[in-house]
Design a protein around this motif. Structure first.
Motif, short mmCIF file in Angstrom:
data_model
loop_
_atom_site.label_atom_id
_atom_site.label_comp_id
_atom_site.label_asym_id
_atom_site.label_seq_id
_atom_site.Cartn_x
_atom_site.Cartn_y
_atom_site.Cartn_z
N THR A 152 0.97 -1.31 -0.03
CA THR A 152 -0.08 0.02 -0.23
C THR A 152 0.89 1.31 -0.06
O THR A 152 1.85 1.20 0.63
CB THR A 152 -0.70 0.06 1.26
N GLY A 153 0.44 2.18 -0.77
CA GLY A 153 0.98 3.40 -0.57
C GLY A 153 0.26 4.68 -1.34
O GLY A 153 -0.75 4.31 -2.15
N ASP A 154 0.90 5.72 -1.38
CA ASP A 154 0.29 6.75 -2.27
C ASP A 154 0.87 7.01 -3.65
O ASP A 154 0.27 7.61 -4.59
CB ASP A 154 0.28 8.15 -1.76
N PHE A 155 2.18 6.18 -3.92
CA PHE A 155 2.95 6.74 -5.14
C PHE A 155 3.86 5.65 -5.14
O PHE A 155 4.57 5.12 -4.14
CB PHE A 155 3.48 8.06 -5.07
N ALA A 156 4.26 4.85 -6.31
CA ALA A 156 5.46 3.98 -6.39
C ALA A 156 6.26 4.27 -7.40
O ALA A 156 5.91 4.98 -8.37
CB ALA A 156 4.67 2.60 -6.67
N VAL A 157 7.56 4.07 -7.15
CA VAL A 157 8.63 4.23 -8.09
C VAL A 157 9.39 2.80 -8.60
O VAL A 157 9.84 2.25 -7.46
CB VAL A 157 9.65 5.18 -7.80
N LEU A 158 9.36 2.37 -9.84
CA LEU A 158 10.20 1.21 -9.81
C LEU A 158 11.31 1.73 -10.76
O LEU A 158 11.35 2.26 -11.50
CB LEU A 158 9.00 0.41 -11.05
N LEU A 159 12.36 0.97 -10.07
CA LEU A 159 13.78 1.52 -10.25
C LEU A 159 14.22 0.82 -11.55
O LEU A 159 15.53 0.62 -11.70
CB LEU A 159 14.64 1.56 -9.08
N GLU A 160 13.48 0.81 -12.69
CA GLU A 160 13.91 0.18 -13.84
C GLU A 160 14.77 1.01 -14.67
O GLU A 160 14.55 2.42 -14.40
CB GLU A 160 12.76 -0.23 -14.74
N PRO A 161 15.85 0.68 -15.61
CA PRO A 161 16.55 1.76 -16.17
C PRO A 161 15.76 2.81 -17.10
O PRO A 161 14.97 2.23 -17.83
CB PRO A 161 17.68 0.99 -16.91
N THR A 162 15.98 3.93 -16.83
CA THR A 162 15.00 4.87 -17.74
C THR A 162 16.26 5.96 -18.33
O THR A 162 15.78 6.92 -18.75
CB THR A 162 14.04 5.63 -16.76
N ASP A 163 17.36 5.82 -18.44
CA ASP A 163 18.33 6.60 -19.17
C ASP A 163 17.98 8.35 -18.66
O ASP A 163 17.59 9.20 -19.61
CB ASP A 163 18.35 6.70 -20.47
N THR A 311 5.75 -2.58 -18.01
CA THR A 311 6.66 -2.98 -16.68
C THR A 311 5.76 -3.03 -15.63
O THR A 311 4.50 -2.99 -15.59
CB THR A 311 7.61 -1.63 -16.57
N ASP A 312 6.18 -3.59 -14.59
CA ASP A 312 5.39 -3.97 -13.31
C ASP A 312 4.79 -2.74 -12.43
O ASP A 312 4.10 -2.92 -11.66
CB ASP A 312 6.51 -4.69 -12.26
N VAL A 313 5.00 -1.43 -13.30
CA VAL A 313 4.26 -0.30 -12.36
C VAL A 313 2.73 -0.80 -12.74
O VAL A 313 2.12 -0.09 -11.93
CB VAL A 313 4.54 0.89 -13.32
N ALA A 314 2.39 -1.57 -13.92
CA ALA A 314 1.10 -1.87 -13.98
C ALA A 314 0.40 -2.41 -12.82
O ALA A 314 -0.74 -2.55 -12.49
CB ALA A 314 0.90 -2.42 -15.38
N ALA A 323 2.13 5.18 -10.49
CA ALA A 323 3.55 4.63 -10.31
C ALA A 323 4.25 5.21 -11.73
O ALA A 323 3.66 5.34 -12.58
CB ALA A 323 3.64 3.07 -10.29
N VAL A 324 5.43 5.23 -11.57
CA VAL A 324 6.58 5.75 -12.54
C VAL A 324 7.62 4.76 -12.74
O VAL A 324 8.00 4.16 -11.52
CB VAL A 324 7.01 7.21 -12.41
N ASN A 325 8.54 4.91 -13.83
CA ASN A 325 9.84 4.16 -13.78
C ASN A 325 10.74 5.20 -13.74
O ASN A 325 10.75 6.19 -14.36
CB ASN A 325 9.92 3.46 -15.21
N PHE A 326 11.80 5.04 -12.64
CA PHE A 326 12.89 5.90 -12.82
C PHE A 326 14.09 5.04 -11.92
O PHE A 326 14.10 4.65 -11.15
CB PHE A 326 12.83 7.12 -11.83
N GLY A 327 15.26 4.98 -12.91
CA GLY A 327 16.37 4.24 -12.31
C GLY A 327 17.39 4.37 -13.33
O GLY A 327 17.44 4.95 -14.33
N PRO A 328 18.73 4.06 -12.84
CA PRO A 328 20.10 4.24 -13.39
C PRO A 328 20.03 3.14 -14.64
O PRO A 328 19.66 1.90 -14.30
CB PRO A 328 21.05 4.15 -12.55
#
Length: 358
Positions: A152-163, A311-314, A323-328
């Motif tokens: 549970t949460g208000d917002f999620a970040v999946l740390l997949e690579p996003t350049d 991605t798993d943000v779904a 949710a969003v994707n953001f990662g190195p």
């Protein structure tokens, strides 16, 4: 619990990425890495830790008005020969399996988990197993079924690579088989039968006519596409085929659910034809209008674009969590034999998330 490998969460994020990558964790064999992460997190008194299979969830409990989720998968695709481990440095890059997909992101999570004892939001850190193979094994899906309270949460970040960007939400994905039926005959006497493969031309023409325009969702532009991705038919060179199949893939923006996407294919594009849906996955809205999401974008001050793949943000979206994707990392290097990640991206990702959470 095996304790042969110890992780030092006090080391810098690039060194920690190297340590994580050098613990092999091919899908379904994440146990040693999950053990090491669990041991390291249980040593942190400000976190409560739960283990489920080879997934580890750590949570703060500060009573903040918002809770955010940082998630990353532990598994990698198989190693190559010659082995792309241990990790090595080549100029500005760490080179080796898992550097981009996605142990750089996992290292960022662990550094934040160790250091942020008083974050400005409550944080749930999710380290899950089996993302790289079939959906039935996916550890995040298992957690969503068995322990939705942990996610549970208000917002999620999946740390997949996003350049060096933020990728909001993701497209949905639907795969169908379109069958054409004919009547078998000897190929020397084709007038005695009906060629099902020739009828594939109509299916392909409908695909061309059925292309969808770009769609704007929560201020982001998603590209939609309908493609034939496979054609099968025929049993011998001297037989007029009585059956052919076109495999069709639809990528649709997250303003549609899977039911609407299925209706589009069955009732509109291929109306009157025999259509069999074999796979469906909903997209995810980015929810950039939510306060937590807006604060995230403001704090990072990076370009924001739509995630065109799935991605798993779904899975978070299905739980009602934007949710969003953001990662190195650069997605082009994911799964490559020479998989690599720029060290400055790993450092920058950690710094960006600290700005948001500290």
């Amino acid at each position: 619990m095996p304790n042969e490998t110890r992780l030092d969460l006090a080391q810098d994020v690039v060194s920690l990425t190297t340590s994580l990558c050098n613990i092999p964790s091919v899908s379904l064999a994440e146990g040693p890495l999950a053990d090491a992460i669990e041991v390291a997190l249980r040593a942190l008194p400000h976190l409560s830790v739960t283990r489920d299979g080879n997934a580890v969830v750590a949570r703060t409990g500060l009573g903040r008005p918002e809770r955010v989720v940082l998630a990353g998968h532990l598994d990698t695709v198989p190693l190559t020969e010659p082995a792309n481990l241990p990790v090595r440095r080549e100029g500005d890059y760490l080179v080796g399996r898992g550097t981009t997909d996605m142990k750089g992101g996992v290292a960022v999570q662990l550094r934040l988990a160790a250091d942020l004892t008083e974050p400005n939001r409550d944080i749930t850190y999710v380290f899950y197993d089996v993302e790289e193979i079939s959906d039935e094994h996916n550890g995040l899906a298992r957690l969503a079924r068995a322990h939705p309270d942990l996610l549970t949460g208000d917002f999620a970040v999946l740390l997949e690579p996003t350049d060096d960007a933020v990728e909001g939400g993701c497209n949905g994905n639907l795969t169908a088989l379109v069958h054409t039926r004919g009547r078998a005959a000897h190929s020397a006497r084709p007038w005695m039968g009906h060629n099902a493969i020739h009828d594939v031309a109509e299916v392909l023409a409908r695909i061309e006519r059925g292309q969808l325009p770009e769609a704007e969702v929560d201020g982001l532009t998603y590209r939609q596409s309908l493609n034939a991705v496979g054609v099968t038919g025929g049993i011998a060179h001297n037989v007029i085929p009585d059956h052919a199949v076109v495999t069709v893939n639809l990528r649709f923006a997250p303003h549609w659910d899977t039911e609407r996407a299925e209706s589009y294919l069955v009732d509109e594009v291929f109306a009157g034809l025999e259509v069999e849906i074999i796979d469906r996955a909903p997209g995810a809205r980015p929810g950039l209008d939510r306060p937590a999401a807006a604060a995230f974008v403001d704090a990072l001050a990076l370009p924001v674009r739509a995630k065109q793949g799935w991605t798993d943000v779904a899975r978070f979206s299905a739980l009602g969590i934007p949710a969003v994707n953001f990662g190195p990392g650069e997605a082009q290097y994911a799964h490559a034999d020479d998989e690599r990640c720029r060290t400055d991206q790993i450092v920058a990702a950690e710094a960006a998330l600290r700005r948001w959470l500290a």
